[in-house]
Design a protein around this motif. Structure first.
Motif, PDB file in Angstrom:
ATOM      1  N   GLU A  22       0.833  -1.208   0.000  1.00 62.75           N
ATOM      2  CA  GLU A  22       0.000   0.000   0.000  1.00 62.75           C
ATOM      3  C   GLU A  22       0.864   1.253   0.000  1.00 62.75           C
ATOM      4  O   GLU A  22       0.584   2.213  -0.734  1.00 62.75           O
ATOM      5  CB  GLU A  22      -0.931   0.007   1.209  1.00 62.75           C
ATOM      6  CG  GLU A  22      -2.036  -1.024   1.128  1.00 62.75           C
ATOM      7  CD  GLU A  22      -2.804  -1.181   2.437  1.00 62.75           C
ATOM      8  OE1 GLU A  22      -2.496  -0.452   3.424  1.00 62.75           O
ATOM      9  OE2 GLU A  22      -3.709  -2.037   2.481  1.00 62.75           O
ATOM     10  N   ASP A  23       1.916   1.269   0.817  1.00 63.71           N
ATOM     11  CA  ASP A  23       2.817   2.420   0.867  1.00 63.71           C
ATOM     12  C   ASP A  23       3.487   2.646  -0.478  1.00 63.71           C
ATOM     13  O   ASP A  23       3.568   3.781  -0.957  1.00 63.71           O
ATOM     14  CB  ASP A  23       3.886   2.231   1.951  1.00 63.71           C
ATOM     15  CG  ASP A  23       3.339   2.381   3.359  1.00 63.71           C
ATOM     16  OD1 ASP A  23       2.160   2.773   3.514  1.00 63.71           O
ATOM     17  OD2 ASP A  23       4.095   2.094   4.311  1.00 63.71           O
ATOM     18  N   GLN A  25       2.385   1.709  -3.371  1.00 64.67           N
ATOM     19  CA  GLN A  25       1.381   2.153  -4.345  1.00 64.67           C
ATOM     20  C   GLN A  25       1.083   3.636  -4.185  1.00 64.67           C
ATOM     21  O   GLN A  25       0.939   4.360  -5.177  1.00 64.67           O
ATOM     22  CB  GLN A  25       0.100   1.329  -4.218  1.00 64.67           C
ATOM     23  CG  GLN A  25      -0.886   1.599  -5.333  1.00 64.67           C
ATOM     24  CD  GLN A  25      -0.317   1.223  -6.687  1.00 64.67           C
ATOM     25  OE1 GLN A  25       0.077   0.082  -6.896  1.00 64.67           O
ATOM     26  NE2 GLN A  25      -0.251   2.175  -7.615  1.00 64.67           N
ATOM     27  N   LEU A  26       0.989   4.100  -2.933  1.00 63.87           N
ATOM     28  CA  LEU A  26       0.770   5.537  -2.697  1.00 63.87           C
ATOM     29  C   LEU A  26       1.907   6.368  -3.283  1.00 63.87           C
ATOM     30  O   LEU A  26       1.670   7.406  -3.923  1.00 63.87           O
ATOM     31  CB  LEU A  26       0.640   5.814  -1.196  1.00 63.87           C
ATOM     32  CG  LEU A  26      -0.658   5.376  -0.530  1.00 63.87           C
ATOM     33  CD1 LEU A  26      -0.549   5.520   0.985  1.00 63.87           C
ATOM     34  CD2 LEU A  26      -1.830   6.179  -1.059  1.00 63.87           C
ATOM     35  N   LEU A  27       3.141   5.910  -3.089  1.00 59.41           N
ATOM     36  CA  LEU A  27       4.286   6.621  -3.651  1.00 59.41           C
ATOM     37  C   LEU A  27       4.263   6.592  -5.175  1.00 59.41           C
ATOM     38  O   LEU A  27       4.502   7.618  -5.831  1.00 59.41           O
ATOM     39  CB  LEU A  27       5.593   6.020  -3.134  1.00 59.41           C
ATOM     40  CG  LEU A  27       5.928   6.294  -1.676  1.00 59.41           C
ATOM     41  CD1 LEU A  27       7.114   5.444  -1.222  1.00 59.41           C
ATOM     42  CD2 LEU A  27       6.209   7.769  -1.456  1.00 59.41           C
ATOM     43  N   ASP A  29       1.681   6.261  -7.139  1.00 61.10           N
ATOM     44  CA  ASP A  29       0.596   7.123  -7.608  1.00 61.10           C
ATOM     45  C   ASP A  29       1.005   8.596  -7.554  1.00 61.10           C
ATOM     46  O   ASP A  29       0.726   9.362  -8.487  1.00 61.10           O
ATOM     47  CB  ASP A  29      -0.671   6.904  -6.777  1.00 61.10           C
ATOM     48  CG  ASP A  29      -1.297   5.534  -6.992  1.00 61.10           C
ATOM     49  OD1 ASP A  29      -0.917   4.827  -7.956  1.00 61.10           O
ATOM     50  OD2 ASP A  29      -2.155   5.155  -6.160  1.00 61.10           O
ATOM     51  N   ALA A  30       1.672   9.003  -6.476  1.00 62.70           N
ATOM     52  CA  ALA A  30       2.105  10.396  -6.340  1.00 62.70           C
ATOM     53  C   ALA A  30       3.146  10.742  -7.400  1.00 62.70           C
ATOM     54  O   ALA A  30       3.068  11.804  -8.044  1.00 62.70           O
ATOM     55  CB  ALA A  30       2.663  10.640  -4.939  1.00 62.70           C
TER      56      ALA A  30
END
Length: 94
Positions: A22-23, A25-27, A29-30
């Motif tokens: 999840e971490d 993926q967040l990075l 995406d950003a």
């Protein structure tokens, strides 16, 4: 979560593994969002694959974290980072 924690715990703990994914993926995406924004304003070449590049950046970031913690020569790190980032730069007009 740090790179060390991810490496040590994710393979043994499903909850940690999900958190790491999840971490990351967040990075990703950003980074992809910023790359697309750069493409729209002309600061990043339109030929750059935003998603693939974002994935590569997140992966490379973990390696750079480890290299910094291991006190790798800063000139070597800078050279590697400049090489890695070069495709994201729009050539300057002369």
């Amino acid at each position: 979560m740090t790179t060390n924690q991810a490496a040590e715990l994710a393979s043994q703990d499903d909850m940690v593994s999900r958190r790491v994914q999840e971490d990351y993926q967040l990075l990703e995406d950003a980074f992809a969002e910023h790359i697309r924004s750069g493409q729209q304003n002309g600061t990043v070449p339109g030929s750059v694959d935003a998603v693939a590049t974002a994935s590569a950046l997140v992966t490379a970031f973990s390696g750079f974290q480890l290299a910094v913690r291991a006190n790798m020569d800063r000139a070597r790190l800078r050279r590697a980072l400049e090489h890695f980032m070069a495709p994201l730069q729009v050539p300057q007009r002369q």
